[in-house]
Design a protein around this motif. Structure first.
Motif, PDB file in Angstrom:
ATOM      1  N   TYR A  42       0.839  -1.178   0.000  1.00 46.20           N
ATOM      2  CA  TYR A  42       0.000   0.000   0.000  1.00 46.20           C
ATOM      3  C   TYR A  42       0.886   1.245   0.000  1.00 46.20           C
ATOM      4  N   THR A  43       0.299   2.365  -0.352  1.00 39.91           N
ATOM      5  CA  THR A  43       1.043   3.620  -0.355  1.00 39.91           C
ATOM      6  C   THR A  43       1.126   4.127   1.071  1.00 39.91           C
ATOM      7  N   ILE A  44       2.329   4.320   1.529  1.00 37.30           N
ATOM      8  CA  ILE A  44       2.580   4.749   2.902  1.00 37.30           C
ATOM      9  C   ILE A  44       3.377   6.055   2.858  1.00 37.30           C
ATOM     10  N   PRO A  45       3.079   6.991   3.750  1.00 32.00           N
ATOM     11  CA  PRO A  45       3.899   8.203   3.810  1.00 32.00           C
ATOM     12  C   PRO A  45       5.348   7.845   4.157  1.00 32.00           C
ATOM     13  N   VAL A  46       6.272   8.623   3.612  1.00 29.94           N
ATOM     14  CA  VAL A  46       7.691   8.386   3.847  1.00 29.94           C
ATOM     15  C   VAL A  46       8.275   9.603   4.554  1.00 29.94           C
ATOM     16  N   VAL A  47       8.909   9.352   5.703  1.00 30.40           N
ATOM     17  CA  VAL A  47       9.537  10.419   6.480  1.00 30.40           C
ATOM     18  C   VAL A  47      11.036  10.195   6.458  1.00 30.40           C
ATOM     19  N   PHE A  48      11.767  11.181   5.981  1.00 28.31           N
ATOM     20  CA  PHE A  48      13.224  11.139   5.985  1.00 28.31           C
ATOM     21  C   PHE A  48      13.718  11.898   7.210  1.00 28.31           C
ATOM     22  N   ASN A  49      14.329  11.192   8.138  1.00 26.36           N
ATOM     23  CA  ASN A  49      14.939  11.842   9.295  1.00 26.36           C
ATOM     24  C   ASN A  49      16.350  12.267   8.870  1.00 26.36           C
ATOM     25  N   CYS A  50      16.567  13.558   8.790  1.00 27.55           N
ATOM     26  CA  CYS A  50      17.814  14.111   8.259  1.00 27.55           C
ATOM     27  C   CYS A  50      18.787  14.529   9.359  1.00 27.55           C
ATOM     28  N   ILE A  51      18.606  14.005  10.564  1.00 26.73           N
ATOM     29  CA  ILE A  51      19.430  14.431  11.686  1.00 26.73           C
ATOM     30  C   ILE A  51      20.923  14.167  11.444  1.00 26.73           C
ATOM     31  N   ASN A  52      21.236  13.143  10.664  1.00 28.33           N
ATOM     32  CA  ASN A  52      22.641  12.818  10.383  1.00 28.33           C
ATOM     33  C   ASN A  52      23.152  13.444   9.093  1.00 28.33           C
ATOM     34  N   PHE A  53      22.352  14.304   8.462  1.00 31.50           N
ATOM     35  CA  PHE A  53      22.798  15.006   7.254  1.00 31.50           C
ATOM     36  C   PHE A  53      23.507  16.292   7.678  1.00 31.50           C
ATOM     37  N   PHE A  54      24.816  16.290   7.579  1.00 32.63           N
ATOM     38  CA  PHE A  54      25.568  17.510   7.894  1.00 32.63           C
ATOM     39  C   PHE A  54      25.892  18.289   6.636  1.00 32.63           C
ATOM     40  N   HIS A  55      25.930  17.571   5.529  1.00 31.36           N
ATOM     41  CA  HIS A  55      26.226  18.170   4.233  1.00 31.36           C
ATOM     42  C   HIS A  55      25.650  17.252   3.172  1.00 31.36           C
ATOM     43  N   VAL A  56      25.092  17.816   2.123  1.00 34.11           N
ATOM     44  CA  VAL A  56      24.610  17.033   0.985  1.00 34.11           C
ATOM     45  C   VAL A  56      25.335  17.564  -0.238  1.00 34.11           C
ATOM     46  N   ASP A  57      26.140  16.703  -0.873  1.00 26.64           N
ATOM     47  CA  ASP A  57      26.889  17.144  -2.052  1.00 26.64           C
ATOM     48  C   ASP A  57      26.002  17.097  -3.296  1.00 26.64           C
ATOM     49  N   ASN A  74       4.500   7.676  -7.436  1.00 23.40           N
ATOM     50  CA  ASN A  74       3.709   6.600  -6.840  1.00 23.40           C
ATOM     51  C   ASN A  74       2.816   7.114  -5.703  1.00 23.40           C
ATOM     52  N   ASN A  75       2.601   8.422  -5.680  1.00 23.48           N
ATOM     53  CA  ASN A  75       1.667   9.067  -4.737  1.00 23.48           C
ATOM     54  C   ASN A  75       2.036   8.934  -3.262  1.00 23.48           C
ATOM     55  N   HIS A  76       3.302   8.876  -2.957  1.00 26.60           N
ATOM     56  CA  HIS A  76       3.728   8.849  -1.559  1.00 26.60           C
ATOM     57  C   HIS A  76       3.794  10.272  -1.020  1.00 26.60           C
ATOM     58  N   GLU A  77       3.270  10.451   0.186  1.00 27.61           N
ATOM     59  CA  GLU A  77       3.471  11.712   0.893  1.00 27.61           C
ATOM     60  C   GLU A  77       4.904  11.688   1.413  1.00 27.61           C
ATOM     61  N   ILE A  78       5.619  12.815   1.324  1.00 21.17           N
ATOM     62  CA  ILE A  78       7.018  12.885   1.743  1.00 21.17           C
ATOM     63  C   ILE A  78       7.163  13.985   2.780  1.00 21.17           C
ATOM     64  N   ILE A  79       7.827  13.651   3.879  1.00 21.47           N
ATOM     65  CA  ILE A  79       8.100  14.617   4.943  1.00 21.47           C
ATOM     66  C   ILE A  79       9.568  14.485   5.318  1.00 21.47           C
ATOM     67  N   PHE A  80      10.225  15.597   5.562  1.00 20.35           N
ATOM     68  CA  PHE A  80      11.587  15.595   6.081  1.00 20.35           C
ATOM     69  C   PHE A  80      11.518  16.038   7.541  1.00 20.35           C
ATOM     70  N   SER A  81      12.325  15.410   8.378  1.00 23.40           N
ATOM     71  CA  SER A  81      12.389  15.846   9.775  1.00 23.40           C
ATOM     72  C   SER A  81      13.830  16.115  10.168  1.00 23.40           C
ATOM     73  N   HIS A  82      13.985  16.952  11.180  1.00 31.72           N
ATOM     74  CA  HIS A  82      15.296  17.282  11.755  1.00 31.72           C
ATOM     75  C   HIS A  82      16.292  17.758  10.698  1.00 31.72           C
ATOM     76  N   VAL A  83      15.863  18.712   9.887  1.00 30.39           N
ATOM     77  CA  VAL A  83      16.708  19.239   8.818  1.00 30.39           C
ATOM     78  C   VAL A  83      17.451  20.464   9.340  1.00 30.39           C
ATOM     79  N   SER A  84      18.778  20.412   9.298  1.00 31.36           N
ATOM     80  CA  SER A  84      19.562  21.565   9.745  1.00 31.36           C
ATOM     81  C   SER A  84      19.369  22.726   8.764  1.00 31.36           C
ATOM     82  N   GLU A  85      19.674  23.914   9.218  1.00 18.64           N
ATOM     83  CA  GLU A  85      19.503  25.095   8.377  1.00 18.64           C
ATOM     84  C   GLU A  85      20.378  25.029   7.122  1.00 18.64           C
ATOM     85  N   SER A  86      21.617  24.561   7.255  1.00 13.45           N
ATOM     86  CA  SER A  86      22.508  24.492   6.085  1.00 13.45           C
ATOM     87  C   SER A  86      22.028  23.449   5.075  1.00 13.45           C
ATOM     88  N   VAL A  87      21.538  22.309   5.557  1.00  9.34           N
ATOM     89  CA  VAL A  87      21.006  21.290   4.647  1.00  9.34           C
ATOM     90  C   VAL A  87      19.706  21.783   4.012  1.00  9.34           C
TER      91      VAL A  87
END
Length: 134
Positions: A42-57, A74-87
């Protein structure tokens, strides 16, 4: 890396890379996320916890764009969490392009999910069910 979180009325797939998202790991990250999502019936929302993202090249940003595009198609809801200001600054274009909401904690995630139609209590009874063979 991926794990399913359930509450009484909401469930979502939590993606939390342990070592951030850099060029050498971005393809592996993309493949693992897509493989996990493909195994869900089934289609499930996807949450990306970005707490370990210090830099994205640049390469990782492009890989993430490809992944987000596949999820949206594929109609997934996407949420990002714990995103630093620089990321957040680095990913701002993607956040806007894919209308991604950023949340700071689980309460905000659940509030964001409340606006969707993800009220499938039966989905919480089994952890990441596999698709039936075609």
């Amino acid at each position: 890396m991926p794990s399913k979180h359930c509450t009484k009325k909401h469930n979502y797939l939590l993606i939390k890379p342990e070592l951030g998202l850099y060029y050498s790991a971005s393809d592996y990250f993309n493949m693992e996320v897509q493989k996990t999502i493909a195994s869900i019936d089934y289609t499930i929302p996807v949450v990306f916890n970005c707490i370990n993202f210090f830099h994205v090249d640049y390469t990782s940003k492009q890989t993430l764009k490809h992944l987000l595009s596949a999820l949206r198609s594929n109609n997934h809801e996407i949420i990002f969490s714990h995103v630093s200001e620089s990321v957040r600054e680095t990913l701002q274009e993607l956040l806007e392009e894919f209308c991604i909401q950023c949340c700071e904690n689980e309460n905000e995630i659940l509030d964001a999910l409340s606006y969707g139609s993800f009220d499938d209590d039966e989905a919480c009874t089994s952890l990441l069910p596999h698709k039936s063979p075609v």
